[in-house]
Write an enzyme that holds these catalytic residues in place. Structure first.
Site, short mmCIF file in Angstrom:
data_model
loop_
_atom_site.label_atom_id
_atom_site.label_comp_id
_atom_site.label_asym_id
_atom_site.label_seq_id
_atom_site.Cartn_x
_atom_site.Cartn_y
_atom_site.Cartn_z
N GLU A 1 0.84 -1.21 0.00
CA GLU A 1 0.00 0.00 0.00
C GLU A 1 0.87 1.25 0.00
O GLU A 1 0.47 2.29 -0.55
CB GLU A 1 -0.97 -0.03 1.20
CG GLU A 1 -2.10 -1.01 0.94
CD GLU A 1 -2.71 -1.65 2.17
OE1 GLU A 1 -2.51 -1.14 3.28
OE2 GLU A 1 -3.38 -2.70 2.01
N GLU B 1 3.26 -10.91 0.38
CA GLU B 1 1.86 -10.49 0.31
C GLU B 1 1.48 -10.23 -1.16
O GLU B 1 1.73 -9.12 -1.67
CB GLU B 1 1.64 -9.21 1.11
CG GLU B 1 2.01 -9.34 2.58
CD GLU B 1 1.24 -8.35 3.44
OE1 GLU B 1 0.55 -8.79 4.36
OE2 GLU B 1 1.32 -7.13 3.18
N GLY C 1 -6.88 -7.76 1.16
CA GLY C 1 -8.16 -7.09 1.37
C GLY C 1 -9.24 -7.49 0.38
O GLY C 1 -10.29 -6.85 0.29
P1 13P Z 1 -5.79 -8.45 4.64
O1 13P Z 1 -5.51 -9.55 5.65
O2 13P Z 1 -6.86 -7.51 5.08
O3 13P Z 1 -5.99 -9.03 3.27
O4 13P Z 1 -4.46 -7.56 4.57
C1 13P Z 1 -3.23 -8.17 4.40
C2 13P Z 1 -2.16 -7.17 4.60
O5 13P Z 1 -1.97 -6.29 3.79
C3 13P Z 1 -1.38 -7.24 5.84
O6 13P Z 1 -0.29 -6.37 5.80
#
Ligand code: 13P
Length: 252
Positions: free
Chosen positions: A97, A169, A175
């Site tokens: 992000e 990730e 998300g």
């Molecule tokens: P989510 O578990 O909400 O998919 O997010 C993962 C994440 O970006 C953890 O840093």
């Protein structure tokens, strides 16, 4: 099971209020957490001290970002020294992000990582590919490219790498509710460990925890945790819920 201590991080991202974060802390304090799991939670910076002051010491606290300069005229930033001074012992760095929304380059992430480690912080260092990159079979090339940038900063120094936890990730799984299959995750984790073995050292490859992150929940965590190269999770949305405890306790 490997000798690597299982690690579960909770990344709250930009979520929570004083009230809701106090409730999360209260729930964690009252829960019996698997003693064999290292647990670290990362609230927004505004709430770091609130969490550190109220959370049981068994659980460590992480920032979600840190600056790579000593204290000084850097409006809006927080230093590694200030985190250490507040008993915040970890930081997340390189989250997708921040890489995508805020344009943090590999070089910036590497510099922040090196600086944080030198200041004594542990770093949950994130990497991962977009859906487009996965669909064009570039996943391993993308992730190892990100690792190569980190190696440029750290070299092969085992002491530096011992402060790093790698979080794989896949961006398409964050998300979205779309978790990587156990096989997809294991394959990339094995590739990361293989890269570490070839490019850093066999000892660092063996010792480094590689976490999976992306739509982890209390239902899918058990199968993922059984994979040979999955040493824990970085949990987003579910870390704000009581089910986070079930993820920490996925081996019980
Ligand atoms: P989510 O578990 O909400 O998919 O997010 C993962 C994440 O970006 C953890 O840093």
């Amino acid at each position: 099971m490997s000798s690597r201590k299982f690690f579960v991080g909770g990344n709250f991202k930009m979520n929570g209020t004083i009230k809701s974060i106090k409730a999360i802390v209260e729930n964690l304090n009252q829960s019996n957490l698997d003693q064999n799991v290292e647990v670290v939670v990362a609230p927004p910076s505004l709430y770091l001290l609130l969490v550190r002051d109220h959370l049981k010491p068994q659980i460590e606290v992480a920032a979600q970002n840190v600056y790579d300069q000593p204290d000084g005229a850097f409006t809006g930033e927080i230093s590694a020294h200030q985190l250490s001074d507040s008993n915040i012992t970890w930081t997340i760095l390189g989250h997708s992000e921040r890489r995508t929304l805020l344009g943090e380059s590999d070089a910036v992430v590497s510099s922040k990582t090196k600086y944080s480690i030198n200041q004594g912080l542990g770093v949950i260092w994130c990497c991962g590919e977009t859906l487009e990159q996965r669909e064009s079979n570039q996943t391993v090339a993308v992730v190892t490219g990100q690792l190569a940038a980190l190696k440029e900063a750290l070299g092969t120094d085992a002491a530096a790498w011992s402060k790093i936890v790698v979080a794989y990730e896949p961006i398409w799984a964050i998300g979205t509710g779309k978790v990587a299959t156990t096989e997809q995750a294991q394959d990339v984790h094995a590739a990361i460990r293989g890269w570490l073995k070839e490019n850093v050292s066999p000892a660092v490859a063996e010792a480094t925890r590689i976490l999976y992150g992306g739509s982890v929940n209390d239902k899918n965590c058990k199968d993922l945790a059984k994979q040979a190269d999955i040493d824990g999770f970085l949990v987003g949305g579910a870390s704000l819920k009581p089910a986070f405890v079930d993820i920490v306790n996925c081996h019980l």
